[in-house]
Enzyme design. Structure first.
Site, PDB file in Angstrom:
ATOM      1  N   ASP A  11     -15.237   4.533  -3.774  1.00 54.13           N
ATOM      2  CA  ASP A  11     -16.274   4.772  -4.780  1.00 54.13           C
ATOM      3  C   ASP A  11     -16.040   6.165  -5.356  1.00 54.13           C
ATOM      4  OD1 ASP A  11     -18.588   4.626  -6.330  1.00 54.13           O
ATOM      5  OD2 ASP A  11     -19.892   5.337  -4.725  1.00 54.13           O
ATOM      6  N   SER A  12     -16.581   6.417  -6.548  1.00 58.38           N
ATOM      7  CA  SER A  12     -16.470   7.768  -7.113  1.00 58.38           C
ATOM      8  C   SER A  12     -17.249   8.770  -6.256  1.00 58.38           C
ATOM      9  CB  SER A  12     -16.983   7.786  -8.546  1.00 58.38           C
ATOM     10  OG  SER A  12     -18.315   7.313  -8.584  1.00 58.38           O
ATOM     11  N   CYS A  74     -17.535   0.882  -6.667  1.00 56.27           N
ATOM     12  CA  CYS A  74     -18.100   1.566  -7.831  1.00 56.27           C
ATOM     13  C   CYS A  74     -17.995   0.650  -9.044  1.00 56.27           C
ATOM     14  CB  CYS A  74     -17.298   2.843  -8.051  1.00 56.27           C
ATOM     15  SG  CYS A  74     -17.620   3.703  -9.595  1.00 56.27           S
ATOM     16  N   GLU A 157     -30.037  11.544  -7.385  1.00 55.52           N
ATOM     17  CA  GLU A 157     -29.426  12.687  -6.695  1.00 55.52           C
ATOM     18  C   GLU A 157     -30.387  13.854  -6.556  1.00 55.52           C
ATOM     19  OE1 GLU A 157     -25.666  13.089  -8.696  1.00 55.52           O
ATOM     20  OE2 GLU A 157     -24.788  11.532  -7.420  1.00 55.52           O
ATOM     21  N   CYS A 189     -24.952  -0.384 -10.842  1.00 53.75           N
ATOM     22  CA  CYS A 189     -24.469   0.919 -10.375  1.00 53.75           C
ATOM     23  C   CYS A 189     -24.971   1.070  -8.943  1.00 53.75           C
ATOM     24  CB  CYS A 189     -25.009   2.042 -11.250  1.00 53.75           C
ATOM     25  SG  CYS A 189     -24.631   3.704 -10.648  1.00 53.75           S
ATOM     26  N   HIS A 191     -26.044   3.398  -7.308  1.00 53.36           N
ATOM     27  CA  HIS A 191     -27.211   4.255  -7.097  1.00 53.36           C
ATOM     28  C   HIS A 191     -28.531   3.532  -7.363  1.00 53.36           C
ATOM     29  CE1 HIS A 191     -24.469   7.657  -7.019  1.00 53.36           C
ATOM     30  NE2 HIS A 191     -25.457   8.462  -6.732  1.00 53.36           N
TER      31      HIS A 191
END
Lengths: 275, 275
Positions: A11-12, A74, A157, A189, A191
Site C-alpha cells: 500500500d502507499s 491501495c 489522519e 480507498c 482509509h
C-alpha cells in the site's frame, strides 16, 4: 499440499493494514509481508505514470521475498495494474497479483438491485475510471457515478473520524451521488472504512456500503479453495503465521497507527526499507 | 559586476511559486529555475531523515544548473537545513542557501510587541521546533506557541479557500494560539497565504500575520545590496529574466495551478525531472 511462502501486501501507506487485518482474520496461519511506501505517499494525488512506476517498484521488492501472491491493497495503485485495457493486466507478475478494484466491483454488482452504483475515491482512482470499467464490463446495464473525495484521507489522519466537521465534508461529497439515487456505494480507498459510521449516517438506509477489504478477502478464500491457484500455508489451525512490516519511511508514530488498525498489541515494529 | 546565473528555487510542490512570485516581482531581470518535488509531496508528514534526504537530492539537482543561490521555499524542507544545531547549517552548499524559517522568524520578532508569537505549520515543521529555535536565539524574551495544521494544505488543494467549512477548520487550529494572547502569527507553510483572508478574519485585528514569502524577498534584497554576498543579473531593467519550471511529476493540471499562483498567463509549462 501446503505452501509456507508469505503473501505480500503493498500500500502507499498504512491504510492497507485494514485489508490485511480482514484477510489475516480468515487465514491466521498464513505468513504475511507488508510494505508501505510511506516515503512517497499519498499516491492518489499523483499522475498515472508515477503511480505505475512506484507500483512496479513495490511489486518487484515484494517478489524478492519469495511471496506466493501479492495483494495491492491501495486503490490508487490498483488502478495502475488494470489501467486502460480493462481486465488485461498492465503489470506482469510470476505469482497471482490481486488488486482491490475488481473484487470491490464484483461485490458492488451483487449488492446492487438498481445497478446504480456510486464510487468514492481519490482523485487518481476516479480519474482512472478503473471501477467504472470493471463494473460495466461485468454488468453492462450498470450505471456508475464517481466522486473524488480528497479531504477524507487527511481527516482520518488528523484523527477527526467522528467529528461533526468531518460529517459536513462527507455530506458535501455524498450529495451529488445521492441525487443520482444510487443504492450501493463503494468505499474506494483503504482509509474510508474508518469513516464508515459517518458515511452510513449521511447515506441513509437505502444505500449499501461496499468495503474492498471484505471483497478481496472473499476472493482469496475462493482461490485458496481452488488449490491450483493458491495453496494455504498449513491445515494445522494452531499455527500462528508471521507478519513482517516494512515501510520506506518508518517511524514510531507508525507503529502506534499499525496497532490501532490491526487491533493487536503484539505486532512487530516497522522496519525501514529502501526501494 | 553582474551575474547572469539563475537563482534556484525548490519546494516539495507548487506552493513555493508564491515565494518565487514575490521575489520575481522585486527582481524581474533575474533568471530563475524552479524545482517542485511533486512525485514525493507532501514533505510535512514525513520523518526528519526522509525530508533531509529529499532536500539534499533537490539541492544537488539545482547545483547542476549552475545556480548562484538556492532558495528552499518549503518550510518543512527548510527545517532540514537548520535542524537541531540552530543557525549552524546541516547541509553544505557552495552557493548561498536560503531557507524560509530564519527570515520569517526575523520579521515576526520585528512585528511583535508582546513577543508572544504563534506559528502555524505542518506536523514536520512544528515537530522540528525550527521556528521556535530561530526566534528564541534572536530574542530570548520571546515565547513561541506552535500549532500543527495538517488539514490546511488539502483544503487549499481542494479549492475550498473561501469555504465556510475551511473557516471552521481554521478556527479549530487558531483557538489554542489565541487563548495564549499572541500578537503575531507566522504562516509557516507556503500554502497558507492562500487562506490569509480566512485566517485574518478568525485571528482578528489584534494579531499580525507574517508571510515568509515577503520575509525571504526582503532578505534577498539586502544581500543583493551587499554585492559580495549576491550579485544581480543586470542593472538594465528592460531585461526580462527567464523562468524555467521543473517537477518530478509534471502534469497539465500543474501548469494551471502555476498560472494561478504566479498571476501570469505567459509561463512555460512544467518539464519532467528525474532525481
Amino acid at each position: 499440499m501446503s505452501d509456507p511462502r508469505p503473501i505480500g501486501f503493498f500500500d502507499s501507506g498504512l491504510g492497507g493494514l485494514t485489508v490485511l487485518y480482514s484477510i489475516r482474520e480468515r487465514f491466521p496461519s498464513e505468513n504475511f509481508i507488508y510494505l508501505g511506501d510511506t516515503a512517497r505517499l499519498p499516491y492518489g494525488t499523483k499522475s498515472p505514470e508515477t503511480i505505475r512506476r512506484y507500483t512496479e517498484q513495490c511489486i518487484r521488492a515484494l517478489l524478492k521475498f519469495d511471496v506466493k501472491a501479492i495483494v495491492v491493497a491501495c486503490n490508487s495503485a490498483s488502478t495502475a495494474i488494470l489501467n486502460s485495457r480493462g481486465t488485461e493486466r498492465e503489470i506482469d507478475s510470476p505469482v497471482p497479483l490481486y488488486n482491490v478494484i475488481e473484487p470491490g466491483a464484483e461485490v458492488a454488482i451483487r449488492t446492487s438491485t438498481s445497478k446504480r452504483i456510486g464510487v468514492l475515491g481519490t482523485r487518481a482512482t476516479v480519474a482512472s475510471n478503473a471501477y467504472a470499467r470493471a463494473i460495466e464490463q461485468r454488468e453492462p446495464n450498470a450505471i456508475v457515478f464517481q466522486q473524488p473525495a480528497p479531504l477524507l484521507v487527511p481527516l482520518v489522519e488528523e484523527g477527526w473520524e467522528s467529528d461533526p466537521l468531518t460529517n459536513l465534508v462527507i455530506y458535501r461529497y455524498l450529495a451529488p451521488l445521492m441525487s443520482q439515487t444510487i443504492d450501493t456505494l463503494i468505499l474506494g480507498c483503504t482509509h474510508y472504512p474508518a469513516l464508515r459510521e459517518g458515511i452510513a449516517k449521511v447515506a441513509g438506509s437505502s444505500i449499501e456500503l461496499v468495503d474492498s477489504a471484505m471483497a478481496i478477502a472473499q476472493m482469496l478464500e475462493k482461490d485458496f479453495s481452488q488449490e491450483e491457484k493458491l495453496k494455504i500455508h498449513t491445515t494445522d489451525t494452531s499455527v500462528k503465521g508471521r507478519l513482517t512490516l516494512y515501510a520506506t519511511d518508518a517511524s514510531p508514530a507508525m507503529d502506534q497507527t499499525a496497532k490501532r488498525l490491526m487491533k493487536d498489541d503484539h505486532l512487530d515494529t516497522f522496519q525501514g526499507f529502501d526501494l
